[in-house]
Design an enzyme around this catalytic site. Structure first.
Site, PDB file in Angstrom:
ATOM      1  N   ASP A 206      44.576   5.213  38.866  1.00 11.23           N
ATOM      2  CA  ASP A 206      45.960   5.099  39.330  1.00 11.23           C
ATOM      3  C   ASP A 206      46.121   5.612  40.763  1.00 11.23           C
ATOM      4  OD1 ASP A 206      48.676   4.478  39.119  1.00 11.23           O
ATOM      5  OD2 ASP A 206      49.173   6.504  38.440  1.00 11.23           O
ATOM      6  N   GLU A 450      38.841  11.777  32.812  1.00  8.88           N
ATOM      7  CA  GLU A 450      39.364  10.917  31.756  1.00  8.88           C
ATOM      8  C   GLU A 450      38.560   9.640  31.515  1.00  8.88           C
ATOM      9  OE1 GLU A 450      43.485  10.007  32.023  1.00  8.88           O
ATOM     10  OE2 GLU A 450      44.125  12.084  32.098  1.00  8.88           O
ATOM     11  N   TYR A 503      50.408  14.467  29.164  1.00  9.01           N
ATOM     12  CA  TYR A 503      51.716  14.078  29.697  1.00  9.01           C
ATOM     13  C   TYR A 503      52.706  13.904  28.546  1.00  9.01           C
ATOM     14  CZ  TYR A 503      49.452  13.421  34.180  1.00  9.01           C
ATOM     15  OH  TYR A 503      48.758  13.637  35.345  1.00  9.01           O
ATOM     16  N   GLU A 539      46.118  18.615  34.327  1.00  9.38           N
ATOM     17  CA  GLU A 539      47.181  17.717  34.782  1.00  9.38           C
ATOM     18  C   GLU A 539      48.357  17.816  33.829  1.00  9.38           C
ATOM     19  OE1 GLU A 539      46.247  13.607  35.482  1.00  9.38           O
ATOM     20  OE2 GLU A 539      44.316  14.061  36.443  1.00  9.38           O
TER      21      GLU A 539
END
Length: 646
Positions: A206, A450, A503, A539
């Site tokens: 991303d 990841e 997240y 994160e």
């Protein structure tokens, strides 16, 4: 004879060639000294993208054999910068394939006439695959867009001698399943929808795949017998600092070495001889992280002087390496620097800004460091690739702790776990460790972010990468950044510290802030129960449009970002008393991504805008980080470090 790419060349060109060879030589940062000079090649270069359908006209027409302007129109392109956002051409912004850079360089007479001088061309970063010619002669190739490479061009420029030379660099930004990061080329074959031969680059990460000469390009000199590499490790015995060094010399087998260690005032505190040894520093000043000590980031200077006999007579070389004396250790529940518990309160970043893309910029770098210090951040992760060498140097100087991450992001395809991919991954780790091994700020290596490591090949793949990295540098722990969804992650058993990205209430349970605490507690407890290792929340965050306000908080508003962070912090405050050793916000600043319906001109999870202006969450995080820093007292005095620094 014309130089041609390998058979089977399509868009990818030499990316299809065989595995890279083992690394040869050191990669010391080019520093001026009484025996060394450097010449910056930053500025405007001639530039052309090869828009031919095959992307191969540059090779077919041998653009490297003569000045680029003679084979067609060129653009002026600033170096360092990405080429994507400099102009107004939308085709160039999304271009995939070969681009060509060229620069004519005036050389000092002493470089071309003194055969005892070695002249080296160094490219700080060329994304992704680069081929280099000097005066039409092929001198170097390199795969990987984030680490330096170089070529000895002495014989080329000392033949004549010449007063100038022409440097030509062809760069291909294509990503394949075997590159790092990986990608794929998607060919759109429906001629009712797409022109013939139409293709796009597909990626599984991303951030925007900026390309070009991103970091400084320069020439530097050494004597023909020279200091090629220095490796330093440090330890502490009570109050005595121990500096272990190994030095590699090239160009002569008959040499002598003198080594001196100078303190910050220029006083000699230890000295030795030979190509390896240990320097002992009584009452040593240790390198401490920012806000952990009243005198952080103390640096010594290791001066190395070589004298050697060569076929052309005696010669000497001098090199000075900044070093910090510090130790790093990991227990089941703590991360220790100099024997004291260290808590990471920092950020994830990107090398990213308007117009220049990923291009190195001193003004941007200093702005970012000033914001980090204002924020009270003591650390960052180089998400998701190694940053410029100058960034590492400033981290050493300011005491900002670094988790140094390789470009192992977006590894989701089975093909990306092949032996070919593995060999390249190992080489990237070797290059990264070779470049950054002497930085005291670098306390941990990260081998991936990841990946889909629940795939069967992932276990042996990452076991090999992690084991290899530990063998390259036994002095630092190794981590692997995983996702909270992968609690059966096959790479985690081999790491020293678990880094977890999550997240909650963003990518699922949209808008339901009330579930964050339970889900985060469950995440931490599951990981620690299984592996008994310290954990970093590497994160967490929420997309936020600057200036958008909603109360009660709604997604994308500044209030939602603040509320989400606060709920994470309540759990982090509980778990940092047990085994959580850090928290890194995603992200320091907004950054560019590919165009998708989910991204409004880039990723907006920054606590600062892309132009480095604060959102409301920046003030929330600043208050938290300074409070966390105040809980870590100066080891000797116990006074309020933050008050003293602020």
């Amino acid at each position: 004879m014309a130089w041609t790419p390998a058979r089977g060349w399509a868009v990818l060109g030499p990316l299809l060639w065989g595995c890279a060879l083992a690394l040869q030589g050191g990669m010391l940062y080019p520093r001026e000294s009484p025996s060394r000079e450097r010449k910056e090649l930053d500025g405007l270069w001639s530039f052309r993208a090869d828009f031919s359908a095959s992307r191969s006209h540059g090779f077919e027409e041998q653009w490297y054999q003569r000045p680029l302007r003679e084979s067609g129109p060129t653009l002026d392109m600033p170096v360092p910068s990405s080429f994507n956002d400099v102009g107004q051409d939308g085709q160039l912004r999304s271009f995939v394939g070969w681009v060509w850079y060229e620069r004519e360089v005036i050389l000092p007479d002493r470089w071309t006439q003194d055969l005892r001088t070695r002249v080296v061309l160094r490219i700080g970063s060329a994304h992704y695959y680069a081929i280099v010619w000097v005066n039409g002669v092929h001198v170097a190739e390199h795969e990987g867009g984030h680490l330096p490479f170089e070529a000895d061009i002495s014989k080329l420029v000392q033949t004549g001698p010449l007063s100038s030379c022409r440097v030509t660099i062809a760069i291909n930004n294509t990503l394949t399943p075997h590159t790092l990061p990986p990608g794929t080329i998607l060919y759109k074959t429906d001629t009712n929808k797409y022109p013939k031969g139409y293709f796009v680059q597909d990626i599984n990460f991303d951030f925007f795949n900026y390309a070009g000469l991103h970091r400084p390009v320069l020439l530097y000199t050494t004597p023909t017998a020279y200091i090629d590499d220095i490796t330093v490790t440090t330890n502490v015995d009570q109050d005595t600092g121990l500096v272990n060094y190994q030095i590699v010399i090239q160009g002569s087998e008959h040499f002598e070495l003198q080594v001196r260690l100078l303190d910050a005032e220029g006083n000699v505190v230890a000295q030795g001889t030979g190509d390896q040894g240990q320097l002992q520093v009584p009452a040593a000043h240790l390198w401490w992280p920012y806000l952990m000590h009243e005198d952080p980031a103390y640096l010594y200077s290791l001066e190395v002087r070589m004298t050697a006999q060569t076929a052309m007579g005696p010669t000497a070389d001098f090199y000075t390496l900044p070093i910090g004396i510090r130790t790093v250790a990991v227990t089941e529940s703590q991360f220790l620097i100099n024997g004291k518990p260290f808590y990471f309160h920092g950020v994830n970043k990107h090398e990213d800004l308007d117009i220049r893309g990923r291009g190195f910029d001193w003004a941007l770098l200093m702005k970012d460091f000033n914001l980090l210090r204002w924020l009270g951040a003591n650390s960052f992760r180089t998400s998701h690739y190694p940053y410029a060498e100058e960034v590492m140097q400033l981290c050493d100087r300011y005491g900002i702790v670094v988790i140094d991450e390789c470009p192992g992001v977006g590894i989701v395809l089975v093909e990306s776990y092949s032996n070919r991919s593995l060999q390249h991954h190992l080489q990237v780790m070797e290059e990264m460790v070779r470049r950054d091994k002497n930085h005291p700020a670098v306390v941990m290596w990260s081998v991936a972010n990841e990946p889909t490591s629940i795939l069967r090949p992932a276990g042996s793949y990452f076991k090999t990468v992690i084991t290899h990295t530990k063998a390259l540098d036994p002095s630092r722990p190794v981590t692997f950044v995983t996702n909270s969804n992968y609690e059966e992650d096959l790479g985690v058993p081999y790491v020293d510290v678990i880094c977890v990205n999550s997240y909650f209430s963003w990518y699922h349970d949209y808008g339901h802030l009330e579930v964050i605490e339970l889900q985060l507690q469950t995440q931490f407890e599951n990981w620690h129960r299984t592996y008994r290792k310290p954990i970093i929340q590497s994160e967490y965050g929420a997309e936020t449009i600057a200036g958008l306000h909603q109360d009660p908080p709604l997604m994308f508003s500044e209030e939602y970002q603040k509320s989400l962070l606060a709920r994470y912090h309540s759990v982090l405050d509980e778990k940092r008393k047990e085994y959580v050793v850090g928290e890194l916000i995603w992200n320091f600043a907004d950054f560019m991504t590919n165009q998708t319906p989910q991204r409004v001109v880039g990723n907006k999870k920054g606590i600062f805008t892309r132009q480095r202006q604060p959102k409301s969450a920046a003030f929330l995080l600043r208050e938290r980080y300074w409070r966390l820093a105040n809980e870590t007292r100066a080891p000797a005095t116990g006074h309020d470090v933050c008050k003293a620094i602020r």
